[in-house]
Motif scaffolding. Structure first.
Motif, PDB file in Angstrom:
ATOM      1  N   TYR A 145       9.930   9.571   8.021  1.00  0.00           N
ATOM      2  CA  TYR A 145       9.457   9.509   9.535  1.00  0.00           C
ATOM      3  C   TYR A 145       8.602   8.428   9.624  1.00  0.00           C
ATOM      4  CZ  TYR A 145       5.238  11.334   7.273  1.00  0.00           C
ATOM      5  OH  TYR A 145       3.899  11.301   6.602  1.00  0.00           O
ATOM      6  N   ALA A 146       8.364   8.013  11.023  1.00  0.00           N
ATOM      7  CA  ALA A 146       7.708   6.854  11.463  1.00  0.00           C
ATOM      8  C   ALA A 146       6.457   7.127  12.214  1.00  0.00           C
ATOM      9  CB  ALA A 146       8.656   6.041  12.226  1.00  0.00           C
ATOM     10  N   ASN A 191       4.639   1.982   5.921  1.00  0.00           N
ATOM     11  CA  ASN A 191       4.528   1.019   5.009  1.00  0.00           C
ATOM     12  C   ASN A 191       4.530  -0.325   5.633  1.00  0.00           C
ATOM     13  OD1 ASN A 191       4.317   2.451   2.714  1.00  0.00           O
ATOM     14  ND2 ASN A 191       6.503   2.387   2.203  1.00  0.00           N
ATOM     15  N   GLU A 192       3.553  -1.254   5.208  1.00  0.00           N
ATOM     16  CA  GLU A 192       3.616  -2.553   5.737  1.00  0.00           C
ATOM     17  C   GLU A 192       4.426  -3.618   5.215  1.00  0.00           C
ATOM     18  OE1 GLU A 192       0.543  -6.411   6.570  1.00  0.00           O
ATOM     19  OE2 GLU A 192      -0.493  -4.280   6.171  1.00  0.00           O
ATOM     20  N   GLY A 230       4.425   0.875  -5.489  1.00  0.00           N
ATOM     21  CA  GLY A 230       3.047   0.828  -5.144  1.00  0.00           C
ATOM     22  C   GLY A 230       2.603   0.732  -3.609  1.00  0.00           C
ATOM     23  N   ALA A 231       3.454   0.626  -2.705  1.00  0.00           N
ATOM     24  CA  ALA A 231       3.401   0.479  -1.345  1.00  0.00           C
ATOM     25  C   ALA A 231       2.389   1.864  -0.816  1.00  0.00           C
ATOM     26  CB  ALA A 231       4.330   0.552  -0.502  1.00  0.00           C
ATOM     27  N   SER A 232       1.398   1.746   0.165  1.00  0.00           N
ATOM     28  CA  SER A 232       0.705   2.403   0.755  1.00  0.00           C
ATOM     29  C   SER A 232       0.807   2.486   2.361  1.00  0.00           C
ATOM     30  CB  SER A 232      -0.687   2.406   0.352  1.00  0.00           C
ATOM     31  OG  SER A 232      -1.476   3.534   0.843  1.00  0.00           O
ATOM     32  N   LYS A 233       1.322   3.669   2.736  1.00  0.00           N
ATOM     33  CA  LYS A 233       1.613   3.910   4.148  1.00  0.00           C
ATOM     34  C   LYS A 233       0.313   3.678   4.823  1.00  0.00           C
ATOM     35  CE  LYS A 233       5.568   6.968   4.802  1.00  0.00           C
ATOM     36  NZ  LYS A 233       6.014   8.104   5.437  1.00  0.00           N
ATOM     37  N   LYS A 234       0.267   3.177   6.078  1.00  0.00           N
ATOM     38  CA  LYS A 234      -0.985   2.718   6.827  1.00  0.00           C
ATOM     39  C   LYS A 234      -1.012   3.221   8.275  1.00  0.00           C
ATOM     40  CE  LYS A 234      -2.100  -1.311   7.780  1.00  0.00           C
ATOM     41  NZ  LYS A 234      -2.386  -2.685   7.299  1.00  0.00           N
ATOM     42  N   VAL A 235      -1.817   3.701   8.875  1.00  0.00           N
ATOM     43  CA  VAL A 235      -1.945   3.974  10.228  1.00  0.00           C
ATOM     44  C   VAL A 235      -2.003   2.681  10.927  1.00  0.00           C
ATOM     45  CG1 VAL A 235      -3.204   5.319  12.264  1.00  0.00           C
ATOM     46  CG2 VAL A 235      -2.890   6.237  10.109  1.00  0.00           C
ATOM     47  N   LEU A 236      -0.897   2.430  12.020  1.00  0.00           N
ATOM     48  CA  LEU A 236      -0.921   1.314  12.562  1.00  0.00           C
ATOM     49  C   LEU A 236      -1.482   1.278  13.936  1.00  0.00           C
ATOM     50  CD1 LEU A 236       2.690   0.264  11.810  1.00  0.00           C
ATOM     51  CD2 LEU A 236       0.777  -0.227  10.555  1.00  0.00           C
ATOM     52  N   SER A 292       9.804   0.803   7.049  1.00  0.00           N
ATOM     53  CA  SER A 292       8.766  -0.097   6.885  1.00  0.00           C
ATOM     54  C   SER A 292       8.539  -0.523   8.367  1.00  0.00           C
ATOM     55  CB  SER A 292       8.722  -0.840   6.157  1.00  0.00           C
ATOM     56  OG  SER A 292       9.691  -1.962   6.198  1.00  0.00           O
ATOM     57  N   THR A 293       7.407  -1.548   8.490  1.00  0.00           N
ATOM     58  CA  THR A 293       7.152  -2.240   9.764  1.00  0.00           C
ATOM     59  C   THR A 293       8.357  -3.405   9.818  1.00  0.00           C
ATOM     60  OG1 THR A 293       5.599  -3.864   8.590  1.00  0.00           O
ATOM     61  CG2 THR A 293       4.730  -2.063   9.524  1.00  0.00           C
TER      62      THR A 293
END
Length: 278
Positions: free
Chosen positions: A70-71, A86-87, A111-117, A190-191
């Motif tokens: 999901y995005a 993910n960025e 190792g990627a960590s999702k972030k709130v954009l 990802s972004t």
């Protein structure tokens, strides 16, 4: 749920909407033979969830290897349909995708960590502009509009456009076919697939010419020729077919915004007309 019947309950929290709208009209020319007026409007809007204790996923992403992805999210102190991804930072020397880790360093997918954009599927600025006028028997009108500040998740590109897909004999845009991506690099959400949805569209043009009265003889009172065109052009940097898109990618009945998946573009049309009055 009672005997199979669904019960709908309002979620806790509040949605705060703020903004303002401006509208202006200007009669540039108005005399016996000429008239020309311009109209414009702009709306600037913001929204934020408040006192909302939940973290709701939406904006489902479709495609092979993307099940459950999901995005977007709906969460406290964030605009509706905020992106949560993910960025993506490009490719390493071996063609594998580089992502941001939780501490901000470069890492692989594991190792990627999702972030709130700070990006939402909803635009924060809407504008419109029109002109209307005539010169003697000739009349014309044109309309333009645009949206700015919103972002589109290109699910079509995520699902279909990556190096492994190209080497599997599928047609893809040149930028993906020639990318430094390794064949085995997965097309993870990802972004990389998040794009600005800004656009400005020439929506409509109408031109008419009317002949009245004595110039038509005894049998015809009015004769009008008309030409109209819709969706003449759109100015945008979006790589998909059309930035004015909103494929509903709801999860558990929660709608999304700004998602693009196999959507058709707005059509372009031209019409010629003739009307006769007796």
């Amino acid at each position: 749920n009672n005997a199979g019947a669904a019960t709908f309950v309002n979620l806790p929290g509040q949605l705060k909407n703020t903004g303002y709208e401006i509208s202006l009209t200007w009669d540039v020319i108005r005399n016996e033979d000429w008239s020309l007026s311009l109209s414009g409007n702009a709306a600037f809007l913001d929204n934020e969830m408040q006192d909302f204790p939940l973290f709701i996923e939406t904006g489902g992403i479709n495609g092979q290897g993307l099940t459950g992805a999901y995005a977007q999210i709906i969460a406290d102190k964030l605009p509706l349909y905020t992106y949560y991804l993910n960025e993506w930072r490009g490719f390493d020397a071996n063609g594998n995708s580089i992502y941001a880790a939780a501490d901000g360093s470069d890492t692989g997918l594991g190792g990627a960590s999702k972030k709130v954009l700070k990006k939402s599927g909803l635009p924060d600025t809407n504008v419109g502009f029109s002109l209307n006028g005539n010169w003697k028997s000739l009349d014309f009108s044109a309309a333009f509009y645009g949206q700015f500040g919103g972002y589109i998740y290109n699910n079509t590109a995520n699902a279909l456009f990556f190096k492994g897909s190209f080497l599997g004999d599928r047609n893809v845009p040149l930028e993906y076919a020639t990318a430094n991506q390794a064949q085995g690099d997965p097309n993870s959400p990802s972004t990389r697939y998040l794009e600005s949805g800004d656009f400005f569209r020439f929506a409509n043009l109408n031109i008419g010419y009317t002949i009245n009265g004595d110039r038509l003889g005894n049998y015809v009172d009015r004769l009008r020729f008309q030409f109209s065109a819709n969706n003449l052009f759109v100015i945008t940097d979006y790589s998909g077919f059309d930035p004015e898109v909103d494929t509903n990618k709801a999860i558990s009945g929660v709608n999304s915004a700004g998602m693009d998946y196999l959507a058709y573009p707005n059509s372009k049309g031209f019409t010629l007309g003739l009307s006769v009055g007796f």
